[in-house]
Design an enzyme around this catalytic site. Sequence first.
Site, PDB file in Angstrom:
ATOM      1  N   CYS A  88      38.186  40.586  45.961  1.00 24.48           N
ATOM      2  CA  CYS A  88      39.606  40.439  45.709  1.00 24.48           C
ATOM      3  C   CYS A  88      40.426  41.177  46.756  1.00 24.48           C
ATOM      4  O   CYS A  88      39.907  41.738  47.703  1.00 24.48           O
ATOM      5  CB  CYS A  88      39.947  40.979  44.323  1.00 24.48           C
ATOM      6  SG  CYS A  88      38.890  40.351  43.007  1.00 24.48           S
ATOM      7  N   ARG A 118      42.654  37.594  42.902  1.00 22.31           N
ATOM      8  CA  ARG A 118      41.266  37.424  42.510  1.00 22.31           C
ATOM      9  C   ARG A 118      40.573  36.252  43.186  1.00 22.31           C
ATOM     10  O   ARG A 118      41.106  35.139  43.232  1.00 22.31           O
ATOM     11  CB  ARG A 118      41.169  37.235  40.986  1.00 22.31           C
ATOM     12  CG  ARG A 118      39.707  37.217  40.503  1.00 22.31           C
ATOM     13  CD  ARG A 118      39.573  36.896  39.043  1.00 22.31           C
ATOM     14  NE  ARG A 118      38.182  37.051  38.603  1.00 22.31           N
ATOM     15  CZ  ARG A 118      37.672  36.475  37.535  1.00 22.31           C
ATOM     16  NH1 ARG A 118      38.424  35.719  36.762  1.00 22.31           N
ATOM     17  NH2 ARG A 118      36.400  36.668  37.220  1.00 22.31           N
ATOM     18  N   LEU A 119      39.378  36.542  43.705  1.00 22.92           N
ATOM     19  CA  LEU A 119      38.420  35.515  44.109  1.00 22.92           C
ATOM     20  C   LEU A 119      37.335  35.524  43.046  1.00 22.92           C
ATOM     21  O   LEU A 119      36.561  36.466  42.955  1.00 22.92           O
ATOM     22  CB  LEU A 119      37.835  35.826  45.489  1.00 22.92           C
ATOM     23  CG  LEU A 119      36.758  34.882  46.018  1.00 22.92           C
ATOM     24  CD1 LEU A 119      37.295  33.466  46.173  1.00 22.92           C
ATOM     25  CD2 LEU A 119      36.210  35.393  47.355  1.00 22.92           C
TER      26      LEU A 119
END
Length: 639
Positions: free
Chosen positions: A2, A53-54
């Site tokens: 992230c 966020r990833l």
Amino acid sequence: MCGIAGIYEYGRSEGRVTPEAVTQMRDRLAHRGPDGAGVHISDDGRVGLGHRRLAIVDLAHGAQPMFGEGGECLVFNGEIYNYPVLRHDLEGRGARFRTQCDTEVILHAYRHYGDACVKHLTGMFAFALWDPKAARLLFARDPLGEKPLYWTARDGTFLFASEAKALLAHPRVAPEVNMTVLESYLANLVVPSPATLYQGISKLPPGTAGTCDAGGVRTWRYWDVTTERSFLDVSLPDAASHVRNLLERSVQARLMSDVPVGVLLSGGFDSTSLVALLRDRAARTSTFSVGFTDAPGLDERHEARWVAQHFGTDHHEVTVSPRQALESLTTMVHHQDEPLADPVCMPLGFVCALARSRGVPVVLAGEGADELFWGYPGYVRVMQRQRELRLLQRLPAGSRRFLAAAVPRSRRRRGFDLMMGAVGGRQLPIHYPLGMPSSVRSQVLVAHPYDPPLIPPQLTGDETALQTVAFDTQHYEFTLRLPELLLMRIDRFSMAHSVEARVPFLDQELVEYAYRLPVHHKLDRDRTKVVLRRALADIVPERVTNRAKQGFGAPIAHWLRGPMGDALLDLLTAPAMRRYFRTDVVADMVAEHRSGRAHHAWFLWPILNFAVWHRVWIEGESADELTDRLLRRCAVEAR
């Protein structure tokens, strides 16, 4: 994986954080986390935390900022690989979990261990945790420095972020060049932490944590492998067996993902080892390689194809042309934030973009193996010089003086240096710093002195010096090259394309063990990575094991003789550059390089990176506008 950012008005009673200010910082990091975004403002309005966020693990949950049972608020970037074990331990201590993600483990670890929680985390991470009861912010970076964290404190305002560009989005931060470290940048290709090329912005060193409260900012080192100064007493077969076990566990841990995982494959020993270790652990592996249209000597795709065919991977390639390199120049520097003058940044960006385009947001990379197991050819030269110097010093003084006088300095510089060291007993540098030697820096820089660059280890020739040389060399690599250059570039250019890169060779337990292995377990005359090659001999093909190391690079010498050379000359003649460089000297270097009379590419590349960085981040020119202008200039020159 992230992007995190935040504000704490720790010294301004009237200070209040707005959601808009945090959001503006956070969204400078949108590339690091395209799958979600969050902001939290504390009840008293003095703290704001932002997160992009990833989604990799527990896709349905794990949104941040995340809150603990005592009101703690956390923003976290990275992966905690030992979180299943740590979670089980914490549950035994009464912790109750709501999700399956590793983020929540940090919150519970803090409640049970306080600031010492960082010593219980194994992985790559940077996080900030607000404790409202203590009115204190805890922040930390992982032991090896895989994930970055930048911060600044100004007039009672503390700011932090995954990248410096997010700090520059805050109105209190005006971009200004840190003149004291410019020479260090040219010498090392990057500014060693805790400094940065931005005045007043710091980079948290690896293995470091800190707090911010009403008393200000305090940081401390919680892990540092370079303090180890003794070798392990272990046989080569036992060492190889243990390295194999640790590496297998490391790779297995780094498969933790709810999305596909691939490998950046060069065809060399390190990346091939990762493919081999994945063979029985995952479904058909996706592999990704990059090459160049005009640099067959640097293009390893034929070897990568052979490895991919041997192991049956789903293989993908991308080819970079000189025009594509020029088109991507300003974008590359934009994502660097502060210059990382390593040409590998460019092909790394292309291959990570390829992985993302094929639906693979997590990749394994071979960074760290060369530093940990002595894989660079330079290590062979280091030990050879040490042995030669030691032998020369055994000769009578008269013989040493005669030999020194008999070696012309202009014809045999290496031999001359050795003789002079033997005669005078002076120390000899193992190698130059990564970038410009001092003789070139003194020619191109306008003013001296700057902050002295990091000095590499020294050879003494002393009988007992081998251990000292070995540990000094590793200290140099683990203090500078690995965390500041290699890990920063893999973070920047994977995250620039919303890809998470994981590096199994830098598992903390593996590093702690391999760092202390005797030199002869890593280097046997001209054979490097001895223990690692033995550990993986049954799964890595002999064709790969016996290949000479080529190294991952880019054809900058060729590029700078083409349109990119026009771009460099145009940027360096700008008035702003005359504050830093003797532009007439640099222009002469450009002319000599482009004519083929000299090879200055390794010296010109850091200056080019600095010049583009200055235009984009100091002068505020749009990266897209600068790219268009450079392309127009090159089109005119080509007519």
